[in-house]
Design a protein around this motif. Structure first.
Motif, short mmCIF file in Angstrom:
data_model
loop_
_atom_site.label_atom_id
_atom_site.label_comp_id
_atom_site.label_asym_id
_atom_site.label_seq_id
_atom_site.Cartn_x
_atom_site.Cartn_y
_atom_site.Cartn_z
N SER A 176 42.75 94.56 63.42
CA SER A 176 42.42 94.92 62.04
C SER A 176 43.66 95.05 61.17
CB SER A 176 41.63 96.22 62.01
OG SER A 176 40.44 96.08 62.74
N ARG A 196 33.64 94.92 59.55
CA ARG A 196 34.18 95.45 60.80
C ARG A 196 35.65 95.90 60.64
NH1 ARG A 196 36.86 97.35 63.70
NH2 ARG A 196 37.24 97.04 65.93
N SER A 200 38.50 101.41 59.95
CA SER A 200 39.54 102.46 60.00
C SER A 200 39.84 102.99 58.61
CB SER A 200 40.84 101.92 60.59
OG SER A 200 40.63 101.46 61.87
N LYS A 259 40.71 110.33 66.76
CA LYS A 259 40.39 109.04 67.37
C LYS A 259 40.50 109.10 68.89
CE LYS A 259 42.26 106.31 63.50
NZ LYS A 259 41.05 105.72 62.95
N ASN A 292 35.48 107.58 67.64
CA ASN A 292 36.12 108.41 66.61
C ASN A 292 35.16 109.48 66.10
OD1 ASN A 292 38.18 106.69 67.07
ND2 ASN A 292 38.13 105.70 65.06
N GLU A 303 43.96 100.30 73.92
CA GLU A 303 44.77 99.27 73.25
C GLU A 303 45.77 99.84 72.25
OE1 GLU A 303 42.46 96.66 70.77
OE2 GLU A 303 41.62 98.31 69.61
N HIS A 304 45.70 101.11 71.93
CA HIS A 304 46.63 101.67 70.93
C HIS A 304 47.88 102.24 71.55
CE1 HIS A 304 43.01 102.44 68.00
NE2 HIS A 304 43.29 101.16 68.16
C1 2HG Z 1 40.25 98.47 65.24
O1 2HG Z 1 39.68 98.02 66.23
C2 2HG Z 1 41.55 99.19 65.42
O2 2HG Z 1 39.82 98.30 64.10
C3 2HG Z 1 41.54 100.60 64.83
O3 2HG Z 1 41.90 99.22 66.76
C4 2HG Z 1 40.59 101.52 65.46
O4 2HG Z 1 40.72 103.15 63.70
C5 2HG Z 1 40.54 102.95 64.89
O5 2HG Z 1 40.29 103.87 65.67
#
Ligand code: 2HG
Ligand code: ZN
Length: 476
Positions: A141, A337, A341, A352, A396, A433-434
């Motif tokens: 994103s 999508r 965030s 999150k 989240n 993934e973060h």
């Molecule tokens: C997404 O998939 C990002 O859009 C952000 O990894 C996810 O805000 C988030 O928790």
């Protein structure tokens, strides 16, 4: 000079001699954006942001810092969700920005490789590949801001993991500046290369704690010639999983994204994001965005999408669906999508949980974690969404309506612990993934303790014995 600027030191003078005036920011108004994370969880401070223009300059700066014992915080687009790229509060750490290492060095359409510097944004890298008829199959994103170096340092995943894997799976070679300022040139583009330990994979996912990635060789694939996208309304995550199984049974190889969103998350997007429109007759409890793609122009994806969705509508798995008829409609569906965030940020404070479980357990996980959070904090608003096709859910939590944001953020450990208890039940991961950054090192002993964490600590000590690379991140 305003009184907010910190006094020049011999180290900064020496750094200026290497990178020049345009490569060094010292005014607090200039360094402030580099000192705070995107989520505004961490407000750090630094005496300088160094912006070298070449790998050689960057290496020379690291040598100076190593000699002075000054800690370095490597930073790309500063889009970390876990505070992975912010300096600490005492101003003792220098931020080393890769933004000016922004050249596409080479695209080879025979080898299908992209050799690119760390500071190129992911979006610019995708466009460079597309210009040559290729696809860089990584999409997140924040791709308009996130830079290749950070994307690799954190092993980003994103929307296409279901088909192409994570950033790690695309890396053939790396160039890395090590904590002593030496340069490891591992920019090989070989598909087979069994020559001892796989060093590049050590740096991918190390979040800048072992060195600074300055360039990479990434794998490309042929650009899709046919893409079909649909937004589907579904009753619950169980129905989303049933739909995923249908697509998999039909032609698993054509799925390039399978994303889940909740009704509440979608309502935030529709409320806060200008131009966002729901292309369905009525809102649904949950949504799926499915994308099919093929390098063949006549793959018949549109027909396949229609027939799978028709069956799903008939059996009740899907409540309603809209298939994109044009590139503009496809982009509009993806926007719903990708703005999740941003919309959540505008709605208020959120905690999150970037977690993963086996794909088959996603519905059970969401059900149990929702119940756990609602019991813990009545009124909390649960907003699960994410990459259902690979099992990575952004579970989240938005603050209860009317509650105090600071109070809510103060509940973060209790909330994350409650969610992680459920993640553990399903053999999942507390960080999908973060990455770990500054937010999650305290979880490491519990989740990765014993031999695993001890080994990581020995690797860190071996490569960065003075501990100058991104201190306080990843390891407790
Ligand atoms: C997404 O998939 C990002 O859009 C952000 O990894 C996810 O805000 C988030 O928790
Ligand atoms: Zn994500």
């Amino acid at each position: 000079m305003p009184d907010t600027a910190l006094p020049a030191t011999p180290l900064l003078d020496a750094i200026r001699a290497i990178v020049g005036d345009r490569g060094l920011l010292t005014e607090s108004s200039d360094t402030a954006p580099y000192s705070e994370d995107w989520r505004r969880l961490y407000q750090g401070r630094t005496s300088a942001v160094v912006r070298p223009g070449t790998t050689e300059e960057l290496a020379a700066v690291v040598r100076l810092c190593a000699a002075a014992g000054t800690a370095i915080v490597p930073q790309g687009g500063n889009t970390s969700m876990v505070g992975g790229a912010v300096p600490n509060e005492d101003g003792s750490e220098l931020v080393l920005s890769t933004a000016r290492l922004n050249r596409v060095r080479e695209i080879d359409t025979a080898d299908m490789t992209l050799t690119i510097e760390a500071g190129v944004t992911l979006k610019a890298a995708q466009l460079a590949a597309a210009d040559r008829g290729c696809l860089l199959p990584l999409s997140i994103s924040s791709e308009g801001t996130a830079q290749i170096g950070g994307v690799l340092a954190v092993n980003a995943g994103g929307n296409n993991t279901v088909r192409y894997g994570n950033a790690r799976d695309l890396v053939l070679g790396l160039e890395v500046v090590l904590p002593d300022g030496s340069v490891w040139n591992g920019l090989r583009r070989l598909r087979k290369d069994n020559t001892g330990y796989c060093l590049r994979q050590l740096f991918v996912g190390s979040e800048g704690t072992l060195g600074i990635i300055t360039a990479a060789v990434l794998k490309l694939v042929p650009q899709p010639k046919e893409i079909a996208v649909a937004l589907c309304g579904v009753e619950n995550p169980e129905a989303a999983l049933a739909l995923f199984s249908r697509f998999q049974a039909h032609d698993a190889a054509s799925i390039s994204a399978f994303e889940l969103m909740s009704g509440l998350g979608m309502s935030f997007v529709l409320k806060h994001i200008p131009g966002a429109v729901l292309p369905l007759e009525a809102p649904a409890p949950f949504y799926v965005l499915v994308e099919l793609a093929s390098p063949r122009p006549d793959a018949g994806l549109r027909g396949m999408l229609e027939s799978v969705l028709e069956q799903a509508l008939t059996e009740g798995t899907v409540l309603d669906a809209a298939i994109a008829e044009s590139d503009a409609q496809r982009a509009a569906i993806w926007k719903l999508r990708e703005e999740h965030s941003e919309a959540q940020k505008r709605e208020g404070a959120s905690v999150k949980n970037d977690v993963s479980v086996p794909v088959s357990k996603v519905p059970a996980f969401i059900g149990k974690a929702t119940a756990a959070c609602e019991a813990l904090l009545p009124g909390v608003r649960v907003v699960p969404f994410g990459h259902m096709g690979d099992g990575n859910i952004h579970f989240n939590l938005e603050q209860p309506v009317g509650s105090d944001a600071a109070w809510f953020l103060g509940q973060d450990h209790a909330i994350m612990d409650a969610v992680n208890d459920v993640v553990r039940e399903y053999d999942g991961s507390f960080s999908a993934e973060h990455g770990i950054g500054k937010l999650k090192p305290y979880m490491m002993p519990d989740w990765r303790g014993g031999a695993e964490l001890a080994l990581m600590q020995r690797i860190k000590a071996a490569i960065d014995p003075a501990g100058i690379m991104n201190p306080g991140k990843v390891l407790p």
